[in-house]
Design a protein around this motif. Structure first.
Motif, short mmCIF file in Angstrom:
data_model
loop_
_atom_site.label_atom_id
_atom_site.label_comp_id
_atom_site.label_asym_id
_atom_site.label_seq_id
_atom_site.Cartn_x
_atom_site.Cartn_y
_atom_site.Cartn_z
N ASP A 51 2.74 -19.89 6.56
CA ASP A 51 1.63 -20.49 7.30
C ASP A 51 0.58 -19.46 7.73
OD1 ASP A 51 2.65 -23.08 7.15
OD2 ASP A 51 3.93 -22.77 8.90
N SER A 52 0.81 -18.21 7.42
CA SER A 52 -0.12 -17.15 7.78
C SER A 52 -0.86 -16.66 6.53
CB SER A 52 0.62 -15.98 8.43
OG SER A 52 -0.21 -14.84 8.50
N LYS A 53 -2.15 -16.91 6.49
CA LYS A 53 -2.96 -16.44 5.36
C LYS A 53 -2.90 -14.92 5.27
CE LYS A 53 -7.65 -16.79 3.46
NZ LYS A 53 -9.03 -17.32 3.69
N CYS A 54 -2.89 -14.27 6.41
CA CYS A 54 -2.83 -12.81 6.48
C CYS A 54 -1.54 -12.29 5.84
CB CYS A 54 -2.92 -12.39 7.93
SG CYS A 54 -2.67 -10.64 8.23
N ASP A 55 -0.39 -12.89 6.21
CA ASP A 55 0.90 -12.44 5.67
C ASP A 55 0.99 -12.71 4.18
OD1 ASP A 55 1.86 -11.48 8.07
OD2 ASP A 55 2.80 -13.37 8.63
N VAL A 56 0.52 -13.86 3.75
CA VAL A 56 0.58 -14.22 2.33
C VAL A 56 -0.23 -13.24 1.49
CG1 VAL A 56 0.00 -15.98 0.62
CG2 VAL A 56 1.04 -16.66 2.79
N GLN A 57 -1.45 -12.97 1.92
CA GLN A 57 -2.30 -12.02 1.19
C GLN A 57 -1.69 -10.63 1.15
OE1 GLN A 57 -6.08 -12.40 3.19
NE2 GLN A 57 -6.74 -14.11 1.89
N LYS A 58 -1.08 -10.22 2.26
CA LYS A 58 -0.46 -8.89 2.31
C LYS A 58 0.74 -8.82 1.38
CE LYS A 58 -0.30 -4.71 3.98
NZ LYS A 58 -1.40 -3.76 3.69
N PHE A 59 1.50 -9.92 1.27
CA PHE A 59 2.64 -9.94 0.36
C PHE A 59 2.19 -9.68 -1.08
CE2 PHE A 59 5.25 -12.29 -2.71
CZ PHE A 59 6.49 -11.73 -2.48
N GLN A 125 21.53 -5.91 19.00
CA GLN A 125 22.89 -5.50 18.69
C GLN A 125 22.93 -4.66 17.42
OE1 GLN A 125 24.96 -9.25 18.39
NE2 GLN A 125 25.11 -9.51 20.61
N GLY A 126 24.08 -4.05 17.16
CA GLY A 126 24.26 -3.28 15.94
C GLY A 126 23.27 -2.14 15.81
N LYS A 127 22.57 -2.10 14.69
CA LYS A 127 21.58 -1.05 14.45
C LYS A 127 20.25 -1.34 15.15
CE LYS A 127 23.55 0.40 10.04
NZ LYS A 127 23.31 0.62 8.58
N LYS A 128 20.18 -2.47 15.85
CA LYS A 128 19.02 -2.83 16.68
C LYS A 128 17.70 -2.81 15.88
CE LYS A 128 21.08 -1.49 21.08
NZ LYS A 128 20.92 -0.75 22.34
N LYS A 129 17.67 -3.63 14.83
CA LYS A 129 16.48 -3.71 13.99
C LYS A 129 15.61 -4.88 14.43
CE LYS A 129 17.70 -0.20 11.50
NZ LYS A 129 16.99 1.09 11.65
N LEU A 130 14.41 -4.57 14.87
CA LEU A 130 13.45 -5.58 15.31
C LEU A 130 12.47 -5.85 14.19
CD1 LEU A 130 12.27 -7.25 17.76
CD2 LEU A 130 10.75 -5.29 18.11
N TRP A 131 12.31 -7.10 13.79
CA TRP A 131 11.38 -7.47 12.72
C TRP A 131 10.09 -8.02 13.33
CZ3 TRP A 131 14.60 -10.37 8.40
CH2 TRP A 131 15.49 -9.46 7.83
N VAL A 132 8.98 -7.50 12.85
CA VAL A 132 7.67 -7.90 13.36
C VAL A 132 6.77 -8.26 12.18
CG1 VAL A 132 5.66 -7.21 14.71
CG2 VAL A 132 7.93 -6.31 15.30
N PRO A 133 6.33 -9.52 12.09
CA PRO A 133 5.43 -9.91 10.99
C PRO A 133 4.13 -9.09 11.01
CG PRO A 133 6.27 -11.85 12.11
CD PRO A 133 6.67 -10.67 12.95
N TYR A 134 3.63 -8.79 9.85
CA TYR A 134 2.40 -8.01 9.69
C TYR A 134 1.26 -8.60 10.52
CZ TYR A 134 -1.59 -5.88 7.23
OH TYR A 134 -2.74 -5.21 6.92
N ARG A 135 1.19 -9.93 10.56
CA ARG A 135 0.09 -10.62 11.25
C ARG A 135 0.02 -10.27 12.73
NH1 ARG A 135 3.95 -14.89 10.21
NH2 ARG A 135 4.97 -15.54 12.16
N GLU A 136 1.20 -9.99 13.33
CA GLU A 136 1.24 -9.74 14.77
C GLU A 136 0.62 -8.38 15.13
OE1 GLU A 136 1.82 -11.72 17.03
OE2 GLU A 136 3.23 -13.27 16.39
N ILE A 137 0.51 -7.48 14.18
CA ILE A 137 -0.02 -6.15 14.47
C ILE A 137 -1.43 -5.96 13.94
CG2 ILE A 137 0.32 -3.67 14.04
CD1 ILE A 137 3.29 -4.15 14.02
N TYR A 138 -1.70 -6.49 12.75
CA TYR A 138 -2.97 -6.17 12.09
C TYR A 138 -3.93 -7.33 11.93
CZ TYR A 138 -1.00 -1.62 10.96
OH TYR A 138 -0.46 -0.36 11.04
N CYS A 139 -3.55 -8.53 12.31
CA CYS A 139 -4.43 -9.69 12.06
C CYS A 139 -4.72 -10.44 13.36
CB CYS A 139 -3.80 -10.65 11.06
SG CYS A 139 -3.32 -9.85 9.51
N ASP A 140 -5.90 -10.93 13.45
CA ASP A 140 -6.29 -11.76 14.59
C ASP A 140 -5.91 -13.21 14.27
OD1 ASP A 140 -7.35 -12.65 16.95
OD2 ASP A 140 -9.43 -12.71 16.21
N GLU A 141 -4.61 -13.44 14.19
CA GLU A 141 -4.09 -14.73 13.74
C GLU A 141 -2.80 -15.02 14.48
OE1 GLU A 141 -3.49 -16.73 9.36
OE2 GLU A 141 -2.58 -14.79 9.70
#
Length: 352
Positions: A51-59, A125-141
């Motif tokens: 649903d994110s145009k920004c994420d799709v284009q980046k992929f 927990q575990g290795k404590k890996k936090l996932w952050v979509p590209y849109r949340e950092i680089y896109c105004d979306e």
């Protein structure tokens, strides 16, 4: 002269140190290998990027692909999702932001992917890996993952899936408010299930299971529940005839053509349910239950009363099955006094 050399040396050392520090904290994109039958859209949908145009284009960009590209088994692809090492304090301090709402969206995103089995561990927990979509950092979306709506009424409490004669579904009570049900009519599409003969007619198991499923779904909605028909036939509502014609035009929620092979077809259904489950869980659903309905195909001499299976790893499933069995016994004493109820409850390691 010596002072100049020392200052230059210090300056060079400081620059190298700063450069190394930035590089160490730079997050990386996660990589995945496609599953059998995966396409670009199915992967983007699974990771809630579609649903994110920004994420799709980046992929497309980071994998040097375009909309017509195909994915290849065994090859790894980058997703526009950064992986951070969670610092154990907060999401905001981990990724260097002050936006509270953004942090909540990222938290919900990780919770959703973990709940759906897409992410193997919680970010705390575990290795404590936090996932952050590209849109949340680089896109105004801003993409807010909302609960997926069930069949929306066409008008006031009108549900076309039940057919013209039954589409109006009155609210009789609110005793199931907050309860969510996923109703699966067995078989369907390329698989009719068991086929019986009645004179010149073929009797297909999936048609009768679907009709019973529709009736159950409607009853649940009448009492305030949210209910989804997972297997669907937009042309066949609740039918009153004793002979239900066989067809193969059933689909899977939402507008998915059923796969030919059984395992992908069952995965298609369970994936749809799991996605709905997580979205409803985030929305505060009190209780959620999946009910799959089949029609017994035994001969007349071996005919059995309504019986129930539950998954062996599901104590709640067992409890629900026993409750349903008890209710059937109760109803037999009222509506079938001449026959003792003998339906059973047992565990089976079934996919659905």
């Amino acid at each position: 002269m010596e002072v100049t050399l020392i200052r230059k040396g210090f300056l060079i050392f400081f620059i190298l140190l700063s450069f190394t520090t930035v590089q160490a904290e730079e997050p990386v994109f996660i990589t995945i290998a496609p599953k059998s039958g995966d396409g670009i859209l199915s992967i983007l949908r699974r990771y809630h990027l579609i649903d994110s145009k920004c994420d799709v284009q980046k992929f497309y960009k980071i994998n040097d692909l375009n909309e017509k590209s195909k994915l290849y088994a065994g090859k790894k692809y980058k997703l526009p999702i950064f992986e951070f090492e969670y610092n154990g304090k907060s999401i905001r301090s981990t990724i260097g932001i002050n936006d509270w709402d953004k942090a909540i969206r990222i938290k919900d995103y990780n919770k959703l992917l973990y709940g759906q089995g897409v992410k193997s561990t919680k970010f705390t927990q575990g290795k404590k890996k936090l996932w952050v979509p590209y849109r949340e950092i680089y896109c105004d979306e801003v993409i807010t993952i909302k609960p997926i709506e069930p069949d929306k009424p066409k008008g006031k409490r009108v549900y076309p899936i039940f057919g013209k004669d039954h589409e109006h579904t009155p609210l009789k009570s609110k005793k199931l408010k907050g309860h969510v049900y996923y109703i699966v009519g067995g078989h369907g599409g390329p698989d009719p299930g068991a086929i019986g003969k009645y004179g010149k007619y073929n009797l297909c198991e999936d048609e009768y299971a679907y009709d019973v499923s529709l009736r159950l779904c409607r009853k649940l909605i009448e009492h305030g529940a949210v209910a989804y028909m997972i297997t669907r036939d937009e042309n066949d509502g609740i039918r009153s005839g004793s002979i239900l014609p066989c067809d193969k035009d059933e689909s899977t929620w939402k507008n998915q053509q059923m796969f030919q092979r059984q395992k992908p077809r069952l995965l298609q259904r369970s994936n749809a349910i799991n996605k709905l489950y997580e979205s409803q869980k985030l929305a505060g659903a009190k209780k959620q239950m999946m009910i799959a309905i089949h029609i017994d195909s035994r001969s007349v001499g071996e005919r059995a009363d309504v019986f129930f299976y539950y998954h062996m790893d599901s104590p709640k499933g067992k409890k629900a099955a026993l409750n349903l069995q008890a209710k059937m016994k109760e109803k037999y004493t009222i509506y079938r006094k001449s026959k003792k109820y003998t339906g059973t409850v047992s565990a089976r390691d079934l996919h659905m």
